[in-house]
Design a protein around this motif. Structure first.
Motif, PDB file in Angstrom:
ATOM      1  N   PRO A  81       0.819  -1.197   0.000  1.00  7.37           N
ATOM      2  CA  PRO A  81       0.000   0.000   0.000  1.00  7.37           C
ATOM      3  C   PRO A  81       0.860   1.256   0.000  1.00  7.37           C
ATOM      4  O   PRO A  81       2.022   1.203   0.355  1.00  7.37           O
ATOM      5  N   PRO A  82       0.269   2.379  -0.400  1.00  7.19           N
ATOM      6  CA  PRO A  82       1.010   3.627  -0.278  1.00  7.19           C
ATOM      7  C   PRO A  82       1.154   3.952   1.200  1.00  7.19           C
ATOM      8  O   PRO A  82       0.268   3.665   1.981  1.00  7.19           O
ATOM      9  N   THR A  83       2.263   4.517   1.588  1.00  3.03           N
ATOM     10  CA  THR A  83       2.468   4.761   3.004  1.00  3.03           C
ATOM     11  C   THR A  83       2.058   6.141   3.425  1.00  3.03           C
ATOM     12  O   THR A  83       1.892   7.034   2.643  1.00  3.03           O
ATOM     13  N   SER A  84       1.934   6.304   4.615  1.00  9.00           N
ATOM     14  CA  SER A  84       1.752   7.513   5.377  1.00  9.00           C
ATOM     15  C   SER A  84       1.766   7.024   6.794  1.00  9.00           C
ATOM     16  O   SER A  84       2.812   6.955   7.405  1.00  9.00           O
ATOM     17  N   ASP A  85       0.631   6.584   7.256  1.00 12.64           N
ATOM     18  CA  ASP A  85       0.572   5.992   8.581  1.00 12.64           C
ATOM     19  C   ASP A  85       0.542   4.475   8.470  1.00 12.64           C
ATOM     20  O   ASP A  85       0.058   3.786   9.357  1.00 12.64           O
ATOM     21  N   LEU A  86       1.081   3.945   7.385  1.00 11.40           N
ATOM     22  CA  LEU A  86       1.063   2.501   7.205  1.00 11.40           C
ATOM     23  C   LEU A  86       2.126   1.783   8.013  1.00 11.40           C
ATOM     24  O   LEU A  86       2.130   0.560   8.072  1.00 11.40           O
ATOM     25  N   VAL A  87       2.986   2.537   8.664  1.00 12.74           N
ATOM     26  CA  VAL A  87       3.886   1.888   9.605  1.00 12.74           C
ATOM     27  C   VAL A  87       3.031   1.192  10.667  1.00 12.74           C
ATOM     28  O   VAL A  87       3.395   0.147  11.183  1.00 12.74           O
ATOM     29  N   VAL A  88       1.857   1.760  10.938  1.00 14.88           N
ATOM     30  CA  VAL A  88       0.914   1.140  11.875  1.00 14.88           C
ATOM     31  C   VAL A  88       0.538  -0.253  11.377  1.00 14.88           C
ATOM     32  O   VAL A  88       0.487  -1.203  12.149  1.00 14.88           O
ATOM     33  N   VAL A  89       0.287  -0.392  10.084  1.00 20.33           N
ATOM     34  CA  VAL A  89      -0.061  -1.692   9.509  1.00 20.33           C
ATOM     35  C   VAL A  89       1.101  -2.667   9.670  1.00 20.33           C
ATOM     36  O   VAL A  89       0.914  -3.813  10.076  1.00 20.33           O
ATOM     37  N   LEU A  90       2.314  -2.214   9.365  1.00 16.58           N
ATOM     38  CA  LEU A  90       3.484  -3.085   9.481  1.00 16.58           C
ATOM     39  C   LEU A  90       3.682  -3.554  10.914  1.00 16.58           C
ATOM     40  O   LEU A  90       3.884  -4.744  11.178  1.00 16.58           O
ATOM     41  N   LYS A  91       3.641  -2.624  11.833  1.00 17.36           N
ATOM     42  CA  LYS A  91       3.859  -2.981  13.237  1.00 17.36           C
ATOM     43  C   LYS A  91       2.735  -3.864  13.772  1.00 17.36           C
ATOM     44  O   LYS A  91       2.981  -4.794  14.534  1.00 17.36           O
ATOM     45  N   THR A  92       1.506  -3.581  13.350  1.00 14.98           N
ATOM     46  CA  THR A  92       0.373  -4.400  13.787  1.00 14.98           C
ATOM     47  C   THR A  92       0.501  -5.822  13.253  1.00 14.98           C
ATOM     48  O   THR A  92       0.284  -6.792  13.994  1.00 14.98           O
ATOM     49  N   ALA A  93       0.866  -5.969  11.994  1.00 15.58           N
ATOM     50  CA  ALA A  93       1.035  -7.310  11.415  1.00 15.58           C
ATOM     51  C   ALA A  93       2.124  -8.086  12.151  1.00 15.58           C
ATOM     52  O   ALA A  93       1.958  -9.263  12.478  1.00 15.58           O
ATOM     53  N   TYR A 103      13.766 -11.858  -3.064  1.00 21.53           N
ATOM     54  CA  TYR A 103      13.234 -12.244  -1.749  1.00 21.53           C
ATOM     55  C   TYR A 103      12.117 -13.274  -1.903  1.00 21.53           C
ATOM     56  O   TYR A 103      12.097 -14.302  -1.228  1.00 21.53           O
ATOM     57  N   LEU A 104      11.200 -13.010  -2.823  1.00 18.83           N
ATOM     58  CA  LEU A 104      10.092 -13.935  -3.058  1.00 18.83           C
ATOM     59  C   LEU A 104      10.578 -15.242  -3.684  1.00 18.83           C
ATOM     60  O   LEU A 104      10.063 -16.311  -3.364  1.00 18.83           O
ATOM     61  N   GLU A 105      11.541 -15.156  -4.566  1.00 18.76           N
ATOM     62  CA  GLU A 105      12.118 -16.364  -5.187  1.00 18.76           C
ATOM     63  C   GLU A 105      12.691 -17.296  -4.119  1.00 18.76           C
ATOM     64  O   GLU A 105      12.623 -18.512  -4.242  1.00 18.76           O
ATOM     65  N   ARG A 106      13.220 -16.731  -3.065  1.00 19.49           N
ATOM     66  CA  ARG A 106      13.803 -17.515  -1.970  1.00 19.49           C
ATOM     67  C   ARG A 106      12.747 -18.022  -0.989  1.00 19.49           C
ATOM     68  O   ARG A 106      13.068 -18.681  -0.010  1.00 19.49           O
ATOM     69  N   GLY A 107      11.493 -17.662  -1.213  1.00 18.46           N
ATOM     70  CA  GLY A 107      10.402 -18.197  -0.402  1.00 18.46           C
ATOM     71  C   GLY A 107       9.955 -17.331   0.752  1.00 18.46           C
ATOM     72  O   GLY A 107       9.108 -17.738   1.537  1.00 18.46           O
ATOM     73  N   GLY A 108      10.499 -16.133   0.872  1.00 19.69           N
ATOM     74  CA  GLY A 108      10.096 -15.251   1.952  1.00 19.69           C
ATOM     75  C   GLY A 108       8.730 -14.635   1.697  1.00 19.69           C
ATOM     76  O   GLY A 108       8.210 -14.673   0.582  1.00 19.69           O
ATOM     77  N   ARG A 109       8.162 -14.102   2.750  1.00 25.17           N
ATOM     78  CA  ARG A 109       6.917 -13.333   2.653  1.00 25.17           C
ATOM     79  C   ARG A 109       7.216 -11.917   3.098  1.00 25.17           C
ATOM     80  O   ARG A 109       8.074 -11.708   3.955  1.00 25.17           O
ATOM     81  N   ALA A 110       6.491 -10.971   2.562  1.00 24.95           N
ATOM     82  CA  ALA A 110       6.766  -9.578   2.903  1.00 24.95           C
ATOM     83  C   ALA A 110       5.498  -8.748   2.921  1.00 24.95           C
ATOM     84  O   ALA A 110       4.555  -9.016   2.185  1.00 24.95           O
ATOM     85  N   ILE A 111       5.525  -7.757   3.780  1.00 30.14           N
ATOM     86  CA  ILE A 111       4.535  -6.691   3.766  1.00 30.14           C
ATOM     87  C   ILE A 111       5.360  -5.430   3.555  1.00 30.14           C
ATOM     88  O   ILE A 111       6.265  -5.131   4.334  1.00 30.14           O
ATOM     89  N   VAL A 112       5.065  -4.730   2.467  1.00 30.69           N
ATOM     90  CA  VAL A 112       5.912  -3.628   2.021  1.00 30.69           C
ATOM     91  C   VAL A 112       5.048  -2.414   1.731  1.00 30.69           C
ATOM     92  O   VAL A 112       3.992  -2.536   1.108  1.00 30.69           O
ATOM     93  N   THR A 113       5.508  -1.242   2.163  1.00 26.78           N
ATOM     94  CA  THR A 113       4.824  -0.006   1.823  1.00 26.78           C
ATOM     95  C   THR A 113       5.655   0.752   0.797  1.00 26.78           C
ATOM     96  O   THR A 113       6.885   0.642   0.786  1.00 26.78           O
ATOM     97  N   THR A 114       4.980   1.517  -0.050  1.00 23.89           N
ATOM     98  CA  THR A 114       5.684   2.293  -1.068  1.00 23.89           C
ATOM     99  C   THR A 114       4.785   3.367  -1.646  1.00 23.89           C
ATOM    100  O   THR A 114       3.561   3.238  -1.616  1.00 23.89           O
ATOM    101  N   HIS A 115       5.416   4.406  -2.174  1.00 20.06           N
ATOM    102  CA  HIS A 115       4.719   5.386  -3.000  1.00 20.06           C
ATOM    103  C   HIS A 115       5.088   5.183  -4.469  1.00 20.06           C
ATOM    104  O   HIS A 115       4.562   5.855  -5.342  1.00 20.06           O
ATOM    105  N   LEU A 116       6.005   4.289  -4.727  1.00 23.19           N
ATOM    106  CA  LEU A 116       6.548   4.112  -6.069  1.00 23.19           C
ATOM    107  C   LEU A 116       5.620   3.285  -6.951  1.00 23.19           C
ATOM    108  O   LEU A 116       5.347   2.120  -6.665  1.00 23.19           O
ATOM    109  N   SER A 117       5.153   3.885  -8.037  1.00 23.88           N
ATOM    110  CA  SER A 117       4.213   3.209  -8.938  1.00 23.88           C
ATOM    111  C   SER A 117       4.779   1.920  -9.513  1.00 23.88           C
ATOM    112  O   SER A 117       4.057   0.933  -9.660  1.00 23.88           O
TER     113      SER A 117
END
Length: 166
Positions: free
Chosen positions: A5-17, A106-120
């Motif tokens: 998702p685009p970030t702003s207060d999405l650090v809340v999402v990361l920390k909550t997860a 990262y995904l090729e190696r089998g990891g999972r991620a939750i990532v925030t970005t503004h980059l299209s």
């Protein structure tokens, strides 16, 4: 699954997860609906916040790259990466290319991620993968403040122009 998702207060999402994952693995009930399933992770790694060290001649970007390199070294099934503003703090085109390359490996190696970005380019990368999910944070259009509702399947827009206008 990945959430970009685009970030702003999405650090809340990361920390909550991260917190909910750790609580679940500790046997502590979490506030979740019936049927909610939380994966068990053997490790959770983070790149959240500005680790700039002026006294060490480290920029925000170089610090982020160092942390992402460590996360990539440890990537494997059962590892969750929580990354805020991947590819940020540098030229957007170069940051996007680095972010996509990191996520592909990262995904090729089998990891999972939750990532925030503004980059299209990063949002488009996630939207084009069957193993990824995009999501957008809902904002109150009048106040510009987040409502803390995450909408899976949407790719949020940056609010840069409206924030600059204020």
């Amino acid at each position: 699954k990945n959430v970009t998702p685009p970030t702003s207060d999405l650090v809340v999402v990361l920390k909550t997860a991260g917190l909910l994952s750790l609580l679940t693995q500790s046997g502590i009930p979490i506030p979740a609906g019936p049927g909610t399933r939380i994966p068990v992770f053997r490790a959770i790694r983070t790149e959240i916040g500005d680790a700039q060290a002026i006294l060490s001649d480290r920029s925000t970007f170089s610090s982020s790259m160092e942390t992402l390199a460590k996360i990539l070294e440890e990537s494997a099934p059962g590892v969750l990466a929580l990354v805020d503003e991947i590819g940020g703090a540098t030229d957007p085109e170069e940051g996007s290319a680095i972010a996509v390359a990191f996520l592909e490996e990262y995904l090729e190696r089998g990891g999972r991620a939750i990532v925030t970005t503004h980059l299209s380019a990063v949002k488009n990368f996630a939207a084009g993968r069957s193993d990824s999910v995009t999501a957008a944070m809902e904002f109150d259009e009048e106040t510009g403040r987040p409502n803390y509702r995450l909408h899976p399947g949407l790719s949020g827009r940056s609010r840069a122009l409206s924030v600059a206008k204020e």
